[in-house]
Design an enzyme around this catalytic site. Structure first.
Site: not given
Length: 591
Positions: A121, A167
């Site tokens: 992840h 991100h």
């Protein structure tokens, strides 16, 4: 001999202690040596046939290797082992490992949906989810340990003419997509020949999607797999996809609502305060599945979500680059509406559904069999909840027991949950694909499937005996555990799996000894041994807070019965050079 300072004027001396040979080992040696003080290759061959499954040629190699390790040369006749040599053999992780298989041994010709897949992840983050750097280094590290699913969040760069991996919460410098793709190609198959899946969460305009398509084709060329048909009716097998890379993606909610974003758009995201200390995640115990399900079942929250499949998403986007869409093998979408409806099977196509750990718990509390049925043909990906800012993880068994193939973990963090993940994927030669047990793939004549909440009978009992440990004096400084005396080690041992099987026990603490001998046995009844993992931790007893002395996690189904050497790892998952335990495994199956 070790010397420790006591107060100011005194010192205390402690003998290091020798590796004593347990009585069980002596009895085993005497049995197979026929009462003789020596065990030759023929006698060792009989032992290996009974406990190790090796042939006579290997027996001769073992004898030669042990004598070489111990710098012993036989004086008369053929080489043979003494009881101490035999103990050396048993305590050698190279010659006597705890797992039965070091290579792939499962059927790899079933569709991808029949396998648990080692999944990362936010694979590009180097640390926490808010302020750590973006880099290809953690991607490389993940591939080197066998991770098969790499996740990349892709955004337009500041000038909106190229693509970065970043991100959405961070304000750190991004890493370029092309660099990540090249690293994936270089390291994709160093640990496993089986397919790598790249999950692209794109926040891009159609022109940049087209650029991604061109970039992906240029980097991967012929090893990129994508189907000619619009929708797959069945996923290909890992064997058919050996050496191949494929894409899975979805237009994310952020793209649909805001048409992408830049760093400036995300400056309001929460950040760690300066000097704020993150939680020591590795010391936190893995949450109990039963507790999570009970909390979720009591929740008044509605079961959200109606699945919005890939085609519906693209209608909302109106424009998706066709050359980009064509390369997507695993169509994926996040549901929106009643969640249980999203778990219905479509006979004409297979797809991937993504749920957070919290969403999974909610639907599993009331509709567990629906999840299991969905995962017979389709992919289910579970990902960490958004508040895990420190890159901690959840209990992976909540996903596995419901058949979820992609239980995505933050590989950047450390801790017990990640140790379980690492241990689970030691199975099947560490190739990153573990075949789901038959009970998770079967449909009964009445249409029922496995119910994870059902009361199940015990299938087998695993008996584990912990004899002793050694190696800490080689890998740690003399005063690492205690300034004034040798360490007081004890072992925590147990099972991680379904709630009925999950338990932890511990031995007594052996005081002032670098080579502790416990000689304690434990029995673990197992209702679902197929997915259970044996947990082992060593701690040093202290007045204030116990110190960590090593850990390992091993797939129960692949344990080799008998006395085995079990190497230990540090809290980051790195194997110690010398620290190991001597343990015995025995299975008692219920007829």
């Amino acid at each position: 001999m070790g010397t420790y300072k006591c107060c100011i004027f005194f010192t205390r001396r402690f003998a290091l202690g020798d590796t004593t040979t347990p009585d069980d080992v002596r009895a085993l040696f005497s049995r197979f040596a026929g009462g003789s003080p020596y065990m030759g290759a023929d006698e060792l061959r009989r032992y290996l046939a009974a406990w190790g499954g090796a042939d006579g040629e290997v027996a001769e190699q073992v004898v030669d290797r042990v004598l070489l390790d111990r710098s012993r040369t036989p004086r008369f006749g053929r080489p043979a082992l003494t009881v101490d040599d035999f103990m050396h053999f048993l305590f050698s992780e190279d010659l006597n490992p705890p797992l039965r298989h070091s290579k792939v041994h499962q059927d790899m010709n079933a569709p991808l949906s029949h396998y648990f897949i080692y999944t990362g992840h936010n694979s590009y983050l180097t640390g926490n989810q808010l302020s750590s750097d973006c880099s290809d280094a953690p991607i490389i590290k993940a591939l080197q340990i066998g991770v098969r699913v790499i996740e990349l969040d892709i955004w337009s760069n500041s000038s909106k003419d190229d693509i970065d991996v970043l991100h959405g919460r961070t304000l750190t410098a991004p890493v370029s997509l092309i660099k990540c793709l090249r690293s994936i190609k270089e390291y994709a198959f160093v640990a496993s020949p089986y397919p790598v899946i790249i999950t692209l969460e794109d926040h891009l305009t159609p022109d940049l999607q087209a650029k991604v398509a061109k970039m992906v084709l240029e980097v991967f060329g012929d090893i990129l797999y994508y189907p000619e048909s619009k929708h797959l009716q069945e996923f290909p097998s890992p064997e058919a996809l050996k050496g191949r890379v494929m894409l899975s993606t979805k237009p994310p909610k952020e793209y649909l609502e805001a048409k992408g974003g830049t760093l400036k758009d995300r400056e309001t995201e929460p950040q760690f305060k300066k000097g704020e200390r993150e939680e020591a995640a590795w010391g936190v115990e893995v949450p109990d599945i039963q507790d999570e399900l009970q909390v979720a079942d009591r929740s008044d929250d509605d079961l959200l979500y109606r699945e919005r499949d890939d085609d519906d998403e693209q209608k909302k986007c109106k424009h998706v680059a066709p050359e980009y869409k064509h390369l997507i093998t695993i169509k994926a979408g996040k549901p929106n509406g009643v969640l249980v409806d999203a778990l219905k099977n479509d006979p004409d196509k297979v797809r991937r559904l993504s749920l957070s750990e919290q969403e999974l718990a909610k639907v599993a509390a009331r509709h567990g069999p629906n999840i299991v049925s969905f995962t017979h043909r389709n992919m289910l990906r579970i990902y960490p909840k958004g508040t895990r800012f420190n890159s901690s993880n959840y209990n992976p068994f909540l996903g596995w027991v419901h058949g979820a193939q992609m239980v995505a973990f933050n590989m950047q963090g450390h801790g017990r949950a990640l140790w379980l993940m690492q241990g689970f994927y030691k199975a099947n030669g560490g190739c990153g694909y573990v075949k789901k047990p038959d009970f998770l793939m079967q449909t009964c004549p009445d249409g029922k499937v496995f119910d994870p909440k059902a009361d199940l009978p015990v299938k087998a009992t695993l008996k584990v005996k912990v004899y002793m440990g050694e190696g800490w004096h080689k890998d740690f400084k003399q005063t690492h555990f205690d300034t004034y005396s040798p360490p007081d080690f004890y072992v925590k041992i147990g099972i991680a799996g379904v709630p009925l099987d999950s338990v932890m026990r511990k031995t007594k603490a052996v005081e002032d000894n670098w080579v502790p001998v416990w000689e304690e046995e434990f029995a673990f009844p197992l209702t679902v041994p197929e997915i259970a993992v044996l947990r082992v931790e060593v701690h040093e007893q202290d007045v204030s807070e116990d110190d960590f002395g090593g850990q390992t996690a091993l797939p129960v189904e692949e344990l080799r019965p008998g006395i085995r050497a079990v190497p230990l790892f540090d809290h980051k998952g790195h194997k110690f050079k010398s620290v190991k335990l001597l343990m015995r495994f025995e299975f008692c199956h219920v007829c």
